[in-house]
Design an enzyme around this catalytic site. Sequence first.
Site, PDB file in Angstrom:
ATOM      1  N   LYS A  95      41.741  17.493   8.950  1.00  0.00           N
ATOM      2  CA  LYS A  95      41.674  17.145  10.378  1.00  0.00           C
ATOM      3  C   LYS A  95      40.560  17.900  11.096  1.00  0.00           C
ATOM      4  CE  LYS A  95      45.711  16.386  12.180  1.00  0.00           C
ATOM      5  NZ  LYS A  95      47.028  16.684  12.748  1.00  0.00           N
ATOM      6  N   LYS A 107      49.087  26.120   8.051  1.00  0.00           N
ATOM      7  CA  LYS A 107      50.325  25.668   8.695  1.00  0.00           C
ATOM      8  C   LYS A 107      51.401  26.689   8.411  1.00  0.00           C
ATOM      9  CE  LYS A 107      50.652  21.871  10.478  1.00  0.00           C
ATOM     10  NZ  LYS A 107      50.308  21.314  11.715  1.00  0.00           N
ATOM     11  N   THR A 191      46.825  16.411  22.524  1.00  0.00           N
ATOM     12  CA  THR A 191      47.161  15.574  21.367  1.00  0.00           C
ATOM     13  C   THR A 191      47.500  14.156  21.828  1.00  0.00           C
ATOM     14  OG1 THR A 191      48.000  17.525  20.257  1.00  0.00           O
ATOM     15  CG2 THR A 191      48.556  15.417  19.275  1.00  0.00           C
ATOM     16  N   SER A 362      42.642  22.977  20.684  1.00  0.00           N
ATOM     17  CA  SER A 362      42.969  24.325  20.211  1.00  0.00           C
ATOM     18  C   SER A 362      41.674  25.082  19.926  1.00  0.00           C
ATOM     19  CB  SER A 362      43.756  24.256  18.908  1.00  0.00           C
ATOM     20  OG  SER A 362      45.117  24.171  19.163  1.00  0.00           O
TER      21      SER A 362
END
Length: 428
Positions: A95, A107, A191, A362
């Site tokens: 991504k 993550k 998002t 972000s």
Amino acid sequence: MANSAYNPYTIAQEQFDKAADILNLDKASRDLLRTPMKEFHFSIPVRMDDGIRRIFKGFRIMHNDARGPAKGGIRFHPHETVDTMRALSMLMSWKTAVADLPLGGGKGGVICDPHDLSLNEQEQICRGWVRQNFKNIGANIDVPAPELMTNAQHMLWMLDEYETITGERQPGFITGKPVGMGGSLGRKEATGYGVMLCVREALKELNIKPSNTTASFQGFGNVAQNAIELYTKMGGKILCVSSWNQQDMEEISFCKEDGIDLLELKKIADPFGGIDKIKAKDLGYQVIAGNEWIKKNVDILVPAAVENQINEDNIELISEKVKIIAEGANSPTNPKVEPRIHTKDIKLIPDLLANSGGAICSYFEQVQSNMNYYWDKNEVFGKLDQKITAAYISISEFAKKNKMNMREAAYIIAVDRVAVACRERGWV
Ligand code: NAD
């Protein structure tokens, strides 16, 4: 979440393998990119409000940082698994590469259910997560962010713990912080807005005005609510949203033929995006247990809840009218049914691109925090629009040129960028 029949990590690896085959990647690059580079598994002891100690399992997975510090959220979920996080960390590498950000992929998470935890207990979990993992994260190493069932308050507790341990102010350690405490204006919306900026581009390609379209959403959390806000501003009408009902442990769809009202539903939703079904009925919504959202006769479907929601059980329920599926959630489409989506001639905007607005913003927050200089909202939204539109156009053009779908194109562009960075660093 992963279960015996569905393992997101296996799927992520299969998707990587396909791209690696097309790119003709060498063995060392495949071995490096097929699994995370680092994994941290740890226990977080917490003194609960009743005085009893409970141990929570925490994780941080760093898939790859060849293009820059790893980046990726921290999830709180009772069914969290290491494999889900491995898959999602990999997805973050792709991504960030698709959006051409100078970042890698990571993550993390904790197996817990915030519904059953007091704020004090949640704070202890956040602080414990940082205490167990602070050596492996940081502004130039790996930068966490909010994800499923975590929010700005959780990020601030984590930042505070990190700054207490390191003895210095380091706002670039984590993103998704509250505005005024190192957070970026626009991060909350990013998002969901990004999903709709992609839909806007897809509608342009199909020569359809947003104001002539209808949509249906799965989920009513951060992503869905903000996507709904921008889509409504664009003139679109939403016929249905669904959310998870914690009491009945089932999905419930809330439909209204003349269009749902975002503000009205927000007022009767809990902080986790669960909508109160009794209050919704009083407001005139059709309240239907199950996945009514996917059956709606709409132009656009936006799955914005969890993984594996469009699958063999419901693929044939999708209406002939649907022209676009925009993946707000990560991995909401089971790869087994994806070919069917393409034969239905539906434009599928893949998660790598559709929900990359959060990663993009972000990154903007990281940049602002590291400079300690903050931009106004219009600047953030302008830069988000520029970045995600450029990514959309490059993927769509690559797909058309190479006669492939947008997911294949996004994967090939992303895997190639990460593989090149690894090669240039001399890792493979
Ligand atoms: P959230 O926790 O704010 O909201 C999740 C929503 O999904 C809630 O309305 C919940 O009721 C609903 N839900 C959960 N399980 C469900 C189920 N089985 N069936 C139907 N509804 C269900 O989460 P979010 O931040 O909006 O994230 C949603 C998805 O988007 C996740 O897949 C997440 O990984 C992905 N994502 C989020 C971000 C972000 O910035 N928040 C960025 C990229 C991707």
